[in-house]
Write a protein that holds these residues in place. Structure first.
Motif, mmCIF file in Angstrom:
data_model
loop_
_atom_site.group_PDB
_atom_site.id
_atom_site.type_symbol
_atom_site.label_atom_id
_atom_site.label_comp_id
_atom_site.label_asym_id
_atom_site.label_seq_id
_atom_site.Cartn_x
_atom_site.Cartn_y
_atom_site.Cartn_z
ATOM 1 N N VAL A 138 0.870 -1.174 0.000
ATOM 2 C CA VAL A 138 0.000 0.000 0.000
ATOM 3 C C VAL A 138 0.906 1.222 0.000
ATOM 4 O O VAL A 138 1.917 1.261 0.708
ATOM 5 N N GLY A 139 0.576 2.221 -0.797
ATOM 6 C CA GLY A 139 1.330 3.469 -0.833
ATOM 7 C C GLY A 139 0.392 4.635 -1.065
ATOM 8 O O GLY A 139 -0.721 4.461 -1.560
ATOM 9 N N ALA A 140 0.830 5.839 -0.706
ATOM 10 C CA ALA A 140 -0.049 7.000 -0.846
ATOM 11 C C ALA A 140 0.749 8.293 -0.887
ATOM 12 O O ALA A 140 1.823 8.408 -0.286
ATOM 13 N N VAL A 141 0.176 9.260 -1.618
ATOM 14 C CA VAL A 141 0.652 10.643 -1.611
ATOM 15 C C VAL A 141 -0.561 11.513 -1.345
ATOM 16 O O VAL A 141 -1.542 11.475 -2.089
ATOM 17 N N PRO A 146 1.195 -8.165 -9.369
ATOM 18 C CA PRO A 146 0.157 -7.146 -9.567
ATOM 19 C C PRO A 146 0.407 -5.851 -8.807
ATOM 20 O O PRO A 146 0.970 -5.848 -7.716
ATOM 21 N N LEU A 147 -0.052 -4.748 -9.406
ATOM 22 C CA LEU A 147 0.002 -3.435 -8.773
ATOM 23 C C LEU A 147 -1.083 -2.575 -9.399
ATOM 24 O O LEU A 147 -1.227 -2.556 -10.629
ATOM 25 N N VAL A 148 -1.850 -1.887 -8.549
ATOM 26 C CA VAL A 148 -2.903 -1.019 -9.054
ATOM 27 C C VAL A 148 -2.698 0.396 -8.542
ATOM 28 O O VAL A 148 -2.102 0.620 -7.483
ATOM 29 N N LEU A 149 -3.203 1.352 -9.297
ATOM 30 C CA LEU A 149 -3.193 2.764 -8.940
ATOM 31 C C LEU A 149 -4.592 3.166 -8.520
ATOM 32 O O LEU A 149 -5.562 2.869 -9.222
ATOM 33 N N GLY A 150 -4.714 3.799 -7.367
ATOM 34 C CA GLY A 150 -5.992 4.327 -6.919
ATOM 35 C C GLY A 150 -6.004 5.837 -7.072
ATOM 36 O O GLY A 150 -5.113 6.522 -6.568
ATOM 37 N N VAL A 151 -6.986 6.343 -7.782
ATOM 38 C CA VAL A 151 -7.056 7.775 -8.080
ATOM 39 C C VAL A 151 -8.002 8.448 -7.096
ATOM 40 O O VAL A 151 -9.183 8.099 -7.000
ATOM 41 N N GLY A 152 -7.491 9.434 -6.361
ATOM 42 C CA GLY A 152 -8.302 10.181 -5.420
ATOM 43 C C GLY A 152 -8.362 11.651 -5.809
ATOM 44 O O GLY A 152 -7.869 12.060 -6.858
ATOM 45 N N LEU A 193 -1.236 3.595 -4.311
ATOM 46 C CA LEU A 193 -0.788 2.358 -4.934
ATOM 47 C C LEU A 193 -1.175 1.197 -4.034
ATOM 48 O O LEU A 193 -1.204 1.333 -2.809
ATOM 49 N N ALA A 194 -1.447 0.046 -4.630
ATOM 50 C CA ALA A 194 -1.719 -1.157 -3.828
ATOM 51 C C ALA A 194 -1.520 -2.388 -4.699
ATOM 52 O O ALA A 194 -1.633 -2.328 -5.932
ATOM 53 N N SER A 195 -1.244 -3.494 -4.053
ATOM 54 C CA SER A 195 -1.133 -4.749 -4.777
ATOM 55 C C SER A 195 -2.493 -5.374 -5.044
ATOM 56 O O SER A 195 -2.616 -6.301 -5.840
ATOM 57 N N ASP A 196 -3.535 -4.848 -4.409
ATOM 58 C CA ASP A 196 -4.887 -5.384 -4.549
ATOM 59 C C ASP A 196 -5.854 -4.229 -4.308
ATOM 60 O O ASP A 196 -5.711 -3.484 -3.330
ATOM 61 N N ALA A 197 -6.833 -4.080 -5.178
ATOM 62 C CA ALA A 197 -7.790 -2.988 -5.031
ATOM 63 C C ALA A 197 -8.525 -3.032 -3.700
ATOM 64 O O ALA A 197 -8.970 -1.994 -3.190
ATOM 65 N N MET A 198 -8.639 -4.220 -3.099
ATOM 66 C CA MET A 198 -9.329 -4.325 -1.812
ATOM 67 C C MET A 198 -8.659 -3.466 -0.746
ATOM 68 O O MET A 198 -9.323 -2.959 0.162
ATOM 69 N N ALA A 199 -7.348 -3.290 -0.841
ATOM 70 C CA ALA A 199 -6.628 -2.490 0.151
ATOM 71 C C ALA A 199 -7.108 -1.045 0.164
ATOM 72 O O ALA A 199 -6.949 -0.343 1.162
ATOM 73 N N VAL A 257 -11.446 4.074 0.412
ATOM 74 C CA VAL A 257 -10.559 5.214 0.171
ATOM 75 C C VAL A 257 -10.809 5.788 -1.211
ATOM 76 O O VAL A 257 -10.983 6.988 -1.387
ATOM 77 N N THR A 258 -10.836 4.909 -2.220
ATOM 78 C CA THR A 258 -11.198 5.293 -3.574
ATOM 79 C C THR A 258 -11.702 4.070 -4.318
ATOM 80 O O THR A 258 -11.243 2.948 -4.061
#
Length: 614
Positions: A5-8, A185-191, A197-203, A207-208
C-alpha cells in the motif's frame, strides 16, 4: 502473498496505510512495516500482526502525507525485523544501516539476479543490513538517483530480472511515490488531490473506487493531484480508470469462528451466484467470440496449481466423459519448464482463484509462445491479469476468500468447468436436449444439496476429534473422486499439519498398503457409482491390515458402520456432480481437526493466499 500500500496526500496517510495492510492480511505474511516522510524517513517494522504494528506506529507518533507499507511473506531471509519492509538505502558515507537513509522501498516478487547486483553495489560502498533481494533494489535506486526518482526507477527496472511490484519514495522529493510492476500485480488508486498504490484494489476499499490496473512493465509516478504512466518502453501511456467496488465486508466473521468455516458455509450461495443467469448451455457463457474459438479446437490443456489443479483434474473426467474431447491437465510450474508438443487447435484453460498466480500466468504465456492462441480462464477475480490475458473467461462469483485454504473457490471452479464440459459436448453433438435439461436441473439443485451436506457437520466433528491425535492419514478415491481425495488430503495437511496422502484406491496394493496400521486413518470417498464394488474390495484390504476406515458413502451404497468402519452417509447420490458434494465433508474434516489441534486455521504456517512468486 506480500501486500503493498502506498499513498501521496496532504493528510496523514498512516491510518490508510495500516488499514490497507489489514485488508491484505488474508494473503498471508510473517512481518509488516510502514514508512513515511516526516522531515526525513521514518518507519516501524514488526514480525507480529498488523494490529501490533498499528500500536507501534501510534506509540512512536509516526505521521506523514507520503508513505508506503507492506506485509511480507519471507522468501530471501528469515522472518525477522531486519528483513521486514520497508527497506532504506544506505549509500557510501551515509549513516549506519540502522539509521534513516535517502530512499525507501517495498517490493513483492523475487529478483533473480540479486547476487550479481549485490556484489556490484558492495563494490561501490553500499552496506547491506538484510538478506533480502529487496534491499538490492533500494540501493540500486540510490546509486541511480540524480534528483528525479521517476527516472531512477525507470533506469533501475531495466537491470532487474525476475518478478516485482515496487513502490518507492525519496526524502528529497517528499510528495512523490513511484511504482512499477512486472510479473506481480500493482494497481493505482485515483483520489481527489491524492493518489494511491496497492497490490490489490481491496486495500483501497473505502478510500477510492477509481482504479487503474497497471500493465506489465509499467512505471507510474504519483504526485499530489496528478499521476502519469509509461509503458515497458518508457513511452507515455493512458490506462483506463475503472470503478471497482472492492467489497471489504467479506472480512467480517459474523457468527463463525474462522473465515475458513464461514467460507465453507457460504458455498451454497457462492454456487448459486456463480450459476446465476445460466438458463441454457451456450458458448456465450464464456465471452464474446467463444463460439468461433470452440469450433476451432480439438483438445483441451488445463494449467493450474494447488487446489485449482485438482479442480482441473476433476474436469478432465467431465470433458472426456461428456464432451469426448481429449484433455490434458498440467501443473503450471512444471509445464513451462519441459519440452512439450504444441497443437494450435488446443484450448488452453487456466484456473486460478486470484487470477494472479505467477506460475499459471507464466505457463499461459509459454503456451501462447508455442503457438496456442485459444485461451480461457476460470477465475474468481474479473479484473485480474489472468482474465485480461485470456481471450475468454468464466468468472466464478465466490466472493472474497480470506482463508488461505481454498474452499468456495474450489467448488465454484468445478461449477464453471462443468458448464464448459456441457458447452463443448453440445457443440460436438454429444449432448441431447433431454440430457442438457437434466444437467441444468441438477446444477440448479446444487445449493440445496450443498446445504444438506453442511448439516453433516456434527458427525464430521466426531471424526475430527479422532483425527486430531494422528500424525498421518490416507485418502482414497476412484475415478472423478480421486482428485477429490487429493483435495481432501491437501486441506488436512495445509491447516492441521497432519501428513496426508491421497491415492486412487486401486493403487493400494502397489505400495501404500505397507503404511496401513491402526494409527493410519483411511478416508474413503465412496459414491454409489460404477466403481463402488471395486472400492469395497479396496476397503476390505485396509481392514484386513488393521486399518481404520472413515467412509463418505451415499445413502444407497449399502456400506454399514462396524468395528473399524466409520460411515457418514451423504444425503443423496448426485451422479456426475457428486465431486462438488463429497469435497465439503473433507473441508469440514480438515477444519475441525485443525481447530482441535489449535493451529492458526486461516493463516497456516509457511503458506500464503495469493502465490505471486515462482
Amino acid at each position: 502473498m506480500c501486500g503493498i500500500v502506498g499513498a501521496v496526500s496532504t493528510r496523514n496517510i498512516v491510518p490508510i496505510l495500516v488499514q490497507g495492510l489489514q485488508r491484505l492480511e488474508y494473503r498471508g505474511y510473517d512481518s509488516c512495516g510502514v514508512a513515511v516522510y516526516a522531515e526525513g524517513l521514518r518507519r516501524a517494522r514488526s514480525t507480529a500482526r498488523v494490529a501490533e504494528l498499528a500500536d507501534q506506529v501510534a506509540a512512536e507518533r509516526i505521521e506523514g502525507g507520503t508513505g508506503i507499507a507492506h506485509t511480507r511473506w519471507a522468501t530471501h531471509g528469515a522472518p525477522a525485523v531486519h528483513n521486514a519492509h520497508p527497506h532504506f538505502s544506505h549509500g557510501p558515507g551515509e549513516a549506519a544501516p540502522s539509521g534513516p537513509g535517502r530512499v525507501a522501498i517495498v517490493h513483492n516478487g523475487i529478483i533473480e539476479n540479486h547476487d550479481e547486483l549485490r556484489a556490484a553495489l558492495k563494490a561501490k560502498g553500499y552496506r547491506f543490513s538484510s538478506q533480502t533481494d529487496t534491499e538490492v533494489i533500494v540501493h540500486l535506486l540510490d546509486s541511480l538517483y540524480e534528483g528525479d526518482l521517476f527516472e531512477a526507477v525507470k533506469a533501475a527496472v531495466q537491470q532487474l530480472h525476475g518478478a516485482y511490484a515496487i513502490a518507492a519514495f525519496c526524502k528529497d522529493e517528499p510528495h512523490r511515490v513511484v511504482g512499477s510492476r512486472a510479473g506481480s500485480p500493482l494497481v493505482l488508486g485515483v483520489g481527489k488531490d491524492e493518489n494511491f498504490l496497492a497490490s490489490d484494489a481491496m486495500a483501497l476499499s473505502g478510500v477510492t473506487d477509481q482504479i487503474v490496473y497497471l500493465e506489465e512493465g509499467d512505471v507510474v509516478d504519483l504526485q499530489l493531484g496528478r499521476y502519469w504512466i509509461v509503458d515497458r518502453n518508457h513511452k507515455p501511456v493512458q490506462r483506463p480508470v475503472k470503478t471497482v467496488h472492492a467489497h471489504s465486508g467479506a472480512a467480517e466473521l459474523g457468527p463463525y469462528r474462522h473465515f475458513m468455516q464461514k467460507e465453507i458455509f457460504e458455498q451454497p450461495r457462492a454456487i448459486a451466484d456463480t450459476l446465476e443467469g445460466v438458463q441454457n448451455i451456450m458458448p456465450e457463457l464464456f465471452g464474446d467470440g467463444a463460439l468461433s474459438v470452440f469450433k476451432q479446437i480439438d483438445n483441451v490443456l488445463i494449467l493450474a496449481c494447488g487446489t485449482s489443479y485438482y479442480s482441473g483434474c476433476t474436469a478432465k473426467y467431465w470433458l472426456e466423459g461428456i464432451a469426448r474431447i481429449p484433455t490434458q491437465v498440467e501443473i503450471a510450474s512444471e509445464y513451462r519448464y519441459r519440452e512439450s508438443v504444441p497443437n494450435p487447435r488446443t484450448l488452453v484453460v487456466t484456473i486460478s482463484q486470484s487470477g494472479e498466480t505467477a506460475d499459471t500466468l507464466a505457463a499461459l504465456r509459454h503456451a501462447r509462445e508455442l503457438g496456442m492462441e485459444h485461451s480461457l480462464t476460470v477465475c474468481n477475480v474479473s479484473t485480474s491479469a489472468m482474465v485480461r490475458e485470456c481471450k475468454l473467461a468464466y468468472i466464478t462469483r465466490a466472493g472474497v476468500e480470506i482463508g488461505v485454504a481454498s474452499t468456495k473457490a474450489f467448488t465454484t471452479q468445478l461449477a464453471g468447468l462443468f458448464l464448459l464440459a456441457l458447452t463443448l459436448a453440445q457443440l460436438r453433438g454429444r449432448l441431447t436436449e433431454s440430457q442438457e435439461a437434466e444437467h441444468l436441473k441438477a446444477m440448479r439443485h446444487l445449493p440445496a444439496a450443498l446445504s444438506a451436506v453442511l448439516a453433516l457437520e456434527p458427525q464430521v466433528i466426531g471424526w475430527a476429534e479422532q483425527f486430531a491425535t494422528k500424525e498421518n492419514a490416507l485418502f482414497l478415491g476412484r475415478g472423478m473422486h480421486y482428485p477429490i481425495a487429493l483435495e481432501g488430503a491437501l486441506k488436512l495437511k495445509e491447516i492441521s499439519y497432519i501428513h496426508a496422502e491421497a491415492y486412487p484406491a486401486g493403487e493400494l496394493k502397489h505400495g501404500p498398503l505397507a503404511l496401513v496400521t491402526s494409527e493410519m486413518p483411511v478416508v474413503t470417498v465412496a459414491p454409489n457409482d460404477a466403481l463402488l464394488e471395486k472400492l469395497k474390495s479396496n476397503m476390505q484390504e485396509v481392514r484386513a491390515r488393521g486399518g481404520v476406515l472413515y467412509v463418505l458413502a451415499d445413502a444407497d451404497s449399502r456400506i454399514e458402520s462396524s468395528e473399524g468402519v466409520n460411515v457418514i452417509r451423504m444425503p443423496e447420490h448426485y451422479g456426475t456432480l457428486s465431486p462438488l458434494l463429497h469435497v465439503v465433508p473433507l473441508q469440514l474434516l480438515a477444519y475441525h481437526t485443525a481447530c482441535a489441534r489449535g493451529t492458526d486455521v486461516d493463516k497456516p504456517r509457511n503458506l500464503a493466499k495469493s502465490v505471486t512468486v515462482e
